[in-house]
Design a protein around this motif. Structure first.
Motif, PDB file in Angstrom:
ATOM      1  N   ALA A  34       0.670  -1.176   0.066  1.00 12.47           N
ATOM      2  CA  ALA A  34       0.033   0.122   0.009  1.00 12.47           C
ATOM      3  C   ALA A  34       0.941   1.288  -0.102  1.00 12.47           C
ATOM      4  N   ARG A  35       0.208   2.504  -0.436  1.00  5.19           N
ATOM      5  CA  ARG A  35       1.029   3.875  -0.551  1.00  5.19           C
ATOM      6  C   ARG A  35      -0.036   4.660   0.501  1.00  5.19           C
ATOM      7  N   HIS A  36       0.712   5.073   1.698  1.00  5.44           N
ATOM      8  CA  HIS A  36      -0.103   5.939   2.623  1.00  5.44           C
ATOM      9  C   HIS A  36       0.521   7.291   2.127  1.00  5.44           C
ATOM     10  N   THR A  37      -0.222   8.260   1.941  1.00  5.26           N
ATOM     11  CA  THR A  37       0.171   9.655   1.803  1.00  5.26           C
ATOM     12  C   THR A  37      -0.525  10.756   2.871  1.00  5.26           C
ATOM     13  N   MET A  38       0.439  11.176   3.671  1.00 11.17           N
ATOM     14  CA  MET A  38       0.162  12.223   4.699  1.00 11.17           C
ATOM     15  C   MET A  38       0.126  13.587   4.082  1.00 11.17           C
ATOM     16  N   ARG A  39      -1.169  14.019   4.316  1.00 13.17           N
ATOM     17  CA  ARG A  39      -1.193  15.688   4.174  1.00 13.17           C
ATOM     18  C   ARG A  39      -1.627  16.469   4.988  1.00 13.17           C
ATOM     19  N   THR A  40      -1.196  17.705   4.883  1.00 15.97           N
ATOM     20  CA  THR A  40      -1.554  18.910   5.846  1.00 15.97           C
ATOM     21  C   THR A  40      -3.215  19.283   5.652  1.00 15.97           C
ATOM     22  N   GLY A  41      -3.638  20.008   6.741  1.00 14.88           N
ATOM     23  CA  GLY A  41      -4.996  20.378   6.483  1.00 14.88           C
ATOM     24  C   GLY A  41      -5.119  21.234   5.048  1.00 14.88           C
ATOM     25  N   SER A  42      -3.954  21.767   4.604  1.00 20.02           N
ATOM     26  CA  SER A  42      -4.297  22.702   3.351  1.00 20.02           C
ATOM     27  C   SER A  42      -4.021  21.692   2.157  1.00 20.02           C
ATOM     28  N   GLY A  43      -3.674  20.377   2.261  1.00 19.63           N
ATOM     29  CA  GLY A  43      -3.622  19.644   1.424  1.00 19.63           C
ATOM     30  C   GLY A  43      -2.164  19.291   0.813  1.00 19.63           C
ATOM     31  N   GLU A  44      -1.296  19.868   1.524  1.00 24.73           N
ATOM     32  CA  GLU A  44       0.253  19.750   1.006  1.00 24.73           C
ATOM     33  C   GLU A  44       0.510  18.302   1.394  1.00 24.73           C
ATOM     34  N   THR A  45       1.267  17.514   0.674  1.00 24.42           N
ATOM     35  CA  THR A  45       1.835  16.323   0.963  1.00 24.42           C
ATOM     36  C   THR A  45       3.018  16.528   1.980  1.00 24.42           C
ATOM     37  N   ALA A  46       2.905  16.032   3.178  1.00 22.63           N
ATOM     38  CA  ALA A  46       4.080  15.974   4.112  1.00 22.63           C
ATOM     39  C   ALA A  46       4.856  14.776   3.964  1.00 22.63           C
ATOM     40  N   ALA A  47       4.413  13.573   3.844  1.00 25.69           N
ATOM     41  CA  ALA A  47       5.120  12.456   3.814  1.00 25.69           C
ATOM     42  C   ALA A  47       4.517  11.265   2.902  1.00 25.69           C
ATOM     43  N   VAL A  48       5.099  10.255   2.629  1.00 25.68           N
ATOM     44  CA  VAL A  48       4.555   9.069   1.776  1.00 25.68           C
ATOM     45  C   VAL A  48       5.274   7.997   2.258  1.00 25.68           C
ATOM     46  N   MET A  49       4.503   6.896   2.475  1.00 21.46           N
ATOM     47  CA  MET A  49       5.083   5.681   2.814  1.00 21.46           C
ATOM     48  C   MET A  49       4.573   4.384   2.187  1.00 21.46           C
ATOM     49  N   ILE A  50       5.481   3.731   1.575  1.00 17.11           N
ATOM     50  CA  ILE A  50       5.147   2.339   0.910  1.00 17.11           C
ATOM     51  C   ILE A  50       5.354   1.207   1.833  1.00 17.11           C
ATOM     52  N   LEU A  51       4.398   0.597   1.885  1.00 15.49           N
ATOM     53  CA  LEU A  51       4.500  -0.491   2.997  1.00 15.49           C
ATOM     54  C   LEU A  51       4.056  -1.795   2.434  1.00 15.49           C
ATOM     55  N   THR A  52       4.666  -2.784   2.706  1.00 12.23           N
ATOM     56  CA  THR A  52       4.555  -4.295   2.284  1.00 12.23           C
ATOM     57  C   THR A  52       4.371  -5.121   3.758  1.00 12.23           C
ATOM     58  N   ALA A  53       3.143  -5.562   3.452  1.00 10.19           N
ATOM     59  CA  ALA A  53       2.597  -6.353   4.671  1.00 10.19           C
ATOM     60  C   ALA A  53       2.427  -7.888   4.498  1.00 10.19           C
ATOM     61  N   VAL A  54       2.511  -8.770   5.234  1.00 13.27           N
ATOM     62  CA  VAL A  54       2.326 -10.281   5.081  1.00 13.27           C
ATOM     63  C   VAL A  54       1.329 -10.676   6.127  1.00 13.27           C
ATOM     64  N   HIS A  55       0.486 -11.461   5.797  1.00  9.80           N
ATOM     65  CA  HIS A  55      -0.642 -12.050   6.691  1.00  9.80           C
ATOM     66  C   HIS A  55      -0.078 -13.459   7.168  1.00  9.80           C
ATOM     67  N   LEU A  56      -0.001 -13.616   8.370  1.00  7.31           N
ATOM     68  CA  LEU A  56       0.408 -14.660   9.010  1.00  7.31           C
ATOM     69  C   LEU A  56      -0.321 -15.615   9.746  1.00  7.31           C
ATOM     70  N   ASP A  57       0.168 -16.914   9.918  1.00  6.32           N
ATOM     71  CA  ASP A  57      -0.524 -17.733  10.784  1.00  6.32           C
ATOM     72  C   ASP A  57       0.671 -17.645  12.143  1.00  6.32           C
ATOM     73  N   THR A  58      -0.120 -17.143  13.285  1.00  9.26           N
ATOM     74  CA  THR A  58       0.933 -16.925  14.427  1.00  9.26           C
ATOM     75  C   THR A  58       1.131 -18.107  14.968  1.00  9.26           C
ATOM     76  N   GLY A  59       0.575 -19.130  14.973  1.00  6.09           N
ATOM     77  CA  GLY A  59       1.394 -20.522  15.383  1.00  6.09           C
ATOM     78  C   GLY A  59       2.793 -20.659  15.039  1.00  6.09           C
ATOM     79  N   PRO A  60       2.968 -20.999  13.882  1.00  4.25           N
ATOM     80  CA  PRO A  60       4.257 -21.298  13.278  1.00  4.25           C
ATOM     81  C   PRO A  60       5.099 -20.102  12.784  1.00  4.25           C
ATOM     82  N   ARG A  61       4.350 -18.975  12.975  1.00  7.34           N
ATOM     83  CA  ARG A  61       4.681 -17.574  12.403  1.00  7.34           C
ATOM     84  C   ARG A  61       5.103 -17.606  11.041  1.00  7.34           C
ATOM     85  N   ARG A  62       4.163 -18.119  10.027  1.00  2.16           N
ATOM     86  CA  ARG A  62       4.668 -18.411   8.604  1.00  2.16           C
ATOM     87  C   ARG A  62       3.345 -17.885   7.902  1.00  2.16           C
ATOM     88  N   ALA A  63       3.694 -16.878   6.860  1.00  5.15           N
ATOM     89  CA  ALA A  63       2.916 -16.457   5.943  1.00  5.15           C
ATOM     90  C   ALA A  63       1.952 -17.732   5.480  1.00  5.15           C
TER      91      ALA A  63
END
Length: 139
Positions: A92-121
């Motif tokens: 995903a891409r998160h875009t953080m903006r000020t109240g006036s709409g200016e871009t303050a920061a952008v984060m590109i995130l990769t996340a994995v769905h896990l089985d919490t037992g073996p801690r595997r995707a």
């Protein structure tokens, strides 16, 4: 094309700021993290689902680009768009903006769905995958 989702709305508090007087990088990360959990909830990856299904989500890669300083009293929003959906992975891409709409920061995130037992995707449920794919931009 799916519109980016509003996943966070907040304000910069004085305690978010460092000796330079602007919001410290740890708080950008925190606000992006809150946006991520709101995105997950929108897709059906709720705290209840994670607990009852013995599942988890793990960030495996994050890139933040800082474009504008934020100061106490600034209001901020984060809008999120999905870039990639695979059986076990969301990007995903998160875009953080000020109240006036200016871009303050952008984060590109990769996340994995896990089985919490073996801690595997592990594959996400079909309903989550459908909800996520419905948010992808049209190609």
């Amino acid at each position: 094309m799916a519109e980016p989702l509003l996943t966070y709305r907040g304000v910069v508090h004085p305690w978010h700021c460092d000796h330079m007087g602007h919001m410290n990088v740890m708080w950008y990360s925190g606000k992006f993290d809150e946006a991520t959990w709101n995105l997950f909830a929108e897709l059906g990856i709720t705290a209840d689902y994670l607990r009852t299904a013995s599942r988890g989500m793990a960030a495996v890669e994050q890139h933040i680009t800082y474009q504008r300083e934020l100061f106490p009293g600034d209001t901020v929003t984060v809008h999120t768009e999905l870039l990639e959906v695979r059986d076990k992975v969301l990007k995903a891409r998160h875009t953080m903006r000020t109240g006036s709409g200016e871009t303050a920061a952008v984060m590109i995130l990769t996340a994995v769905h896990l089985d919490t037992g073996p801690r595997r995707a592990t594959p996400m449920p079909p309903a989550v995958l459908k909800a996520a794919r419905d948010l992808l931009p049209a190609t």
